[in-house]
Write an enzyme that holds these catalytic residues in place. Sequence first.
Site, PDB file in Angstrom:
ATOM      1  CG  HIS A  58     203.868 -16.710  54.820  1.00  0.00           C
ATOM      2  ND1 HIS A  58     205.142 -16.517  55.314  1.00  0.00           N
ATOM      3  CD2 HIS A  58     203.849 -17.945  54.282  1.00  0.00           C
ATOM      4  CE1 HIS A  58     205.856 -17.607  55.078  1.00  0.00           C
ATOM      5  NE2 HIS A  58     205.098 -18.485  54.463  1.00  0.00           N
ATOM      6  CG  ASP A  87     206.418 -13.919  56.973  1.00  0.00           C
ATOM      7  OD1 ASP A  87     205.193 -13.944  57.226  1.00  0.00           O
ATOM      8  OD2 ASP A  87     206.993 -14.819  56.322  1.00  0.00           O
ATOM      9  CB  SER A 160     206.505 -21.138  55.783  1.00  0.00           C
ATOM     10  OG  SER A 160     206.983 -20.807  54.517  1.00  0.00           O
TER      11      SER A 160
END
Length: 172
Positions: A58, A87, A160
């Site tokens: 992402h 992911d 992230s």
Amino acid sequence: MSNLNGIFTDEMDALAQQVLTSLVVMQQQPGRGLRRFFAGAGAGIIWEEDGLVLTNNHVIGRGSVTVILNDGRSFPAKTIAREADIDLALLEIPAGGLRPLRPAADKPRIGALVFAFGHPFGRRNTVTRGIVSAFAKARTRGGREIPILRTDVPLNPGNSGGPLVNVLGELV
């Protein structure tokens, strides 16, 4: 006691410096269909010394991505592989002689001290700490069951793609 605190602080500084050499900024540029005013950023790690970079899927989005190394150099990234279901994304940059982050040889234990590195809210090269809280399983959107690690490490947007490491600076 103050000497012990000084030793601990020195060890934590050495750990941070070790990991920061492998931490990168993932600068996403808007692609078609995305709003032009948005350009996201996240983190990633050097996976192999010849320019492979690992991050979350992402984080790279749909536009082009620039990888900024900790020494300030930046490179356009080419997506080699991506797996939306878990992911993860692997990218390649035209650089060599990089310092990859080593995966931990052993699975961490419940209660083990861990550190998360990233760039939350645009603040470069931050570290937060916590413990391994549990091991569990999660079901992906595609229906696969995968093992997961739960921690109480504080994370925010920009973490992230960044690493979670043990006290040796190894990727867990």
